[in-house]
Design a protein around this motif. Sequence first.
Motif, PDB file in Angstrom:
ATOM      1  N   UNK A 151       0.809  -1.216   0.000  1.00 34.36           N
ATOM      2  CA  UNK A 151       0.000   0.000   0.000  1.00 34.36           C
ATOM      3  C   UNK A 151       0.844   1.269   0.000  1.00 34.36           C
ATOM      4  N   UNK A 152       2.131   1.150   0.253  1.00 37.40           N
ATOM      5  CA  UNK A 152       3.025   2.311   0.169  1.00 37.40           C
ATOM      6  C   UNK A 152       3.343   2.675  -1.281  1.00 37.40           C
ATOM      7  N   UNK A 153       3.039   1.767  -2.191  1.00 36.57           N
ATOM      8  CA  UNK A 153       3.296   2.020  -3.614  1.00 36.57           C
ATOM      9  C   UNK A 153       2.263   3.006  -4.161  1.00 36.57           C
ATOM     10  N   UNK A 154       2.631   3.750  -5.205  1.00 31.03           N
ATOM     11  CA  UNK A 154       1.681   4.732  -5.749  1.00 31.03           C
ATOM     12  C   UNK A 154       0.499   4.112  -6.499  1.00 31.03           C
ATOM     13  N   UNK A 155       0.667   2.892  -6.998  1.00 24.45           N
ATOM     14  CA  UNK A 155      -0.417   2.246  -7.753  1.00 24.45           C
ATOM     15  C   UNK A 155      -0.399   0.754  -7.467  1.00 24.45           C
ATOM     16  N   UNK A 156      -1.605   0.188  -7.289  1.00 23.21           N
ATOM     17  CA  UNK A 156      -1.724  -1.243  -7.038  1.00 23.21           C
ATOM     18  C   UNK A 156      -3.171  -1.689  -7.181  1.00 23.21           C
ATOM     19  N   UNK A 157      -3.316  -2.990  -7.390  1.00 22.13           N
ATOM     20  CA  UNK A 157      -4.627  -3.639  -7.407  1.00 22.13           C
ATOM     21  C   UNK A 157      -4.476  -4.913  -6.595  1.00 22.13           C
ATOM     22  N   UNK A 158      -5.407  -5.162  -5.687  1.00 21.45           N
ATOM     23  CA  UNK A 158      -5.388  -6.401  -4.914  1.00 21.45           C
ATOM     24  C   UNK A 158      -6.798  -6.743  -4.460  1.00 21.45           C
ATOM     25  N   UNK A 159      -6.944  -7.930  -3.911  1.00 19.54           N
ATOM     26  CA  UNK A 159      -8.225  -8.397  -3.397  1.00 19.54           C
ATOM     27  C   UNK A 159      -8.393  -7.895  -1.963  1.00 19.54           C
ATOM     28  N   UNK A 160      -9.629  -7.610  -1.597  1.00 20.57           N
ATOM     29  CA  UNK A 160      -9.948  -7.094  -0.263  1.00 20.57           C
ATOM     30  C   UNK A 160     -10.349  -8.257   0.622  1.00 20.57           C
ATOM     31  N   UNK A 161      -9.362  -8.826   1.278  1.00 17.63           N
ATOM     32  CA  UNK A 161      -9.554 -10.005   2.122  1.00 17.63           C
ATOM     33  C   UNK A 161      -8.732  -9.856   3.387  1.00 17.63           C
ATOM     34  N   UNK A 162      -9.003 -10.717   4.341  1.00 18.84           N
ATOM     35  CA  UNK A 162      -8.260 -10.841   5.577  1.00 18.84           C
ATOM     36  C   UNK A 162      -8.553  -9.687   6.535  1.00 18.84           C
ATOM     37  N   UNK A 163      -9.226 -10.022   7.594  1.00 18.46           N
ATOM     38  CA  UNK A 163      -9.647  -9.058   8.603  1.00 18.46           C
ATOM     39  C   UNK A 163      -8.495  -8.197   9.099  1.00 18.46           C
ATOM     40  N   UNK A 164      -7.327  -8.777   9.260  1.00 20.86           N
ATOM     41  CA  UNK A 164      -6.180  -8.053   9.814  1.00 20.86           C
ATOM     42  C   UNK A 164      -5.741  -6.872   8.959  1.00 20.86           C
ATOM     43  N   UNK A 165      -6.086  -6.881   7.666  1.00 22.53           N
ATOM     44  CA  UNK A 165      -5.607  -5.803   6.781  1.00 22.53           C
ATOM     45  C   UNK A 165      -6.722  -5.067   6.036  1.00 22.53           C
ATOM     46  N   UNK A 166      -7.948  -5.479   6.195  1.00 20.84           N
ATOM     47  CA  UNK A 166      -9.029  -4.828   5.448  1.00 20.84           C
ATOM     48  C   UNK A 166      -9.066  -3.321   5.677  1.00 20.84           C
ATOM     49  N   UNK A 167      -8.969  -2.901   6.933  1.00 14.72           N
ATOM     50  CA  UNK A 167      -9.074  -1.468   7.242  1.00 14.72           C
ATOM     51  C   UNK A 167      -7.919  -0.676   6.633  1.00 14.72           C
ATOM     52  N   UNK A 168      -6.702  -1.180   6.731  1.00 11.40           N
ATOM     53  CA  UNK A 168      -5.564  -0.426   6.173  1.00 11.40           C
ATOM     54  C   UNK A 168      -5.609  -0.407   4.654  1.00 11.40           C
ATOM     55  N   UNK A 169      -6.065  -1.486   4.046  1.00 14.68           N
ATOM     56  CA  UNK A 169      -6.221  -1.492   2.592  1.00 14.68           C
ATOM     57  C   UNK A 169      -7.253  -0.458   2.166  1.00 14.68           C
ATOM     58  N   UNK A 170      -8.396  -0.438   2.825  1.00 16.02           N
ATOM     59  CA  UNK A 170      -9.466   0.492   2.470  1.00 16.02           C
ATOM     60  C   UNK A 170      -9.051   1.942   2.704  1.00 16.02           C
ATOM     61  N   UNK A 171      -8.276   2.183   3.761  1.00 16.83           N
ATOM     62  CA  UNK A 171      -7.836   3.545   4.060  1.00 16.83           C
ATOM     63  C   UNK A 171      -6.915   4.101   2.979  1.00 16.83           C
ATOM     64  N   UNK A 172      -6.194   3.235   2.292  1.00 13.31           N
ATOM     65  CA  UNK A 172      -5.250   3.679   1.261  1.00 13.31           C
ATOM     66  C   UNK A 172      -5.807   3.569  -0.153  1.00 13.31           C
ATOM     67  N   UNK A 173      -6.891   2.845  -0.317  1.00 10.25           N
ATOM     68  CA  UNK A 173      -7.465   2.641  -1.653  1.00 10.25           C
ATOM     69  C   UNK A 173      -8.267   3.859  -2.097  1.00 10.25           C
ATOM     70  N   UNK A 174      -8.382   3.999  -3.415  1.00 13.14           N
ATOM     71  CA  UNK A 174      -9.235   5.031  -4.002  1.00 13.14           C
ATOM     72  C   UNK A 174     -10.546   4.431  -4.494  1.00 13.14           C
ATOM     73  N   UNK A 175     -10.517   3.151  -4.812  1.00 16.94           N
ATOM     74  CA  UNK A 175     -11.667   2.495  -5.422  1.00 16.94           C
ATOM     75  C   UNK A 175     -11.821   1.093  -4.855  1.00 16.94           C
ATOM     76  N   UNK A 176     -13.057   0.743  -4.507  1.00 17.43           N
ATOM     77  CA  UNK A 176     -13.404  -0.603  -4.061  1.00 17.43           C
ATOM     78  C   UNK A 176     -14.478  -1.136  -4.996  1.00 17.43           C
ATOM     79  N   UNK A 177     -14.162  -2.207  -5.687  1.00 19.21           N
ATOM     80  CA  UNK A 177     -15.138  -2.878  -6.538  1.00 19.21           C
ATOM     81  C   UNK A 177     -15.719  -4.013  -5.725  1.00 19.21           C
ATOM     82  N   UNK A 178     -17.029  -4.009  -5.546  1.00 22.60           N
ATOM     83  CA  UNK A 178     -17.710  -5.055  -4.793  1.00 22.60           C
ATOM     84  C   UNK A 178     -18.446  -5.956  -5.770  1.00 22.60           C
TER      85      UNK A 178
END
Length: 187
Positions: free
Chosen positions: A66-93
Amino acid sequence: MLGADDPLPLRPRRILVAGVSGSGKTTLAGRIADAVGSPHTEIDALFHGPDWTPRPEFLDDVAALIAQPAWVTEWQYTAVRAVLAAEAELLIWLDLPFRVTLWRVVRRTVRRSRRREVLWNGNVEPPLHSMLTDRDHIIRWAIRTRRKYPALVAQTAAANPGLVVVRLCSQREVETWLRALASSASR
């Protein structure tokens, strides 16, 4: 929350793909990465160590991702969901019908198990009969967790007002949305 036909308010660089097991998260994440020219990191590969044990480096690897300027990944794992969402610009559900996702996860699991496909860090699907004894077998997991995303996505959207959420409810919507993304990315 946006739908398949709604234009994105931004050109996303940090993108998450959410959905139940069998919804097509990894496949779509790879296709999105190709469309926008961002790297795709499969989060399962960061999480699973040998013998299906969590890798001790998982949290550090996600922090580096998530420190990288651009990335795509899956939104999984309770331990990291919040930090992923805080750094993401877009969430595809991917909110596909249960009959679709169940069929996909069963078909994928049977194929992987029969072929003894090597997955992340040398892991292979367990024998199919383990579905009867293992509460966390991927097929049982898919059934048990299928209703958690509506509340999870709503809570995450509320906690991250800058996060654009797109809800796709069919494969047709996925394809429509992806075509529009690819078209806008090529401009």
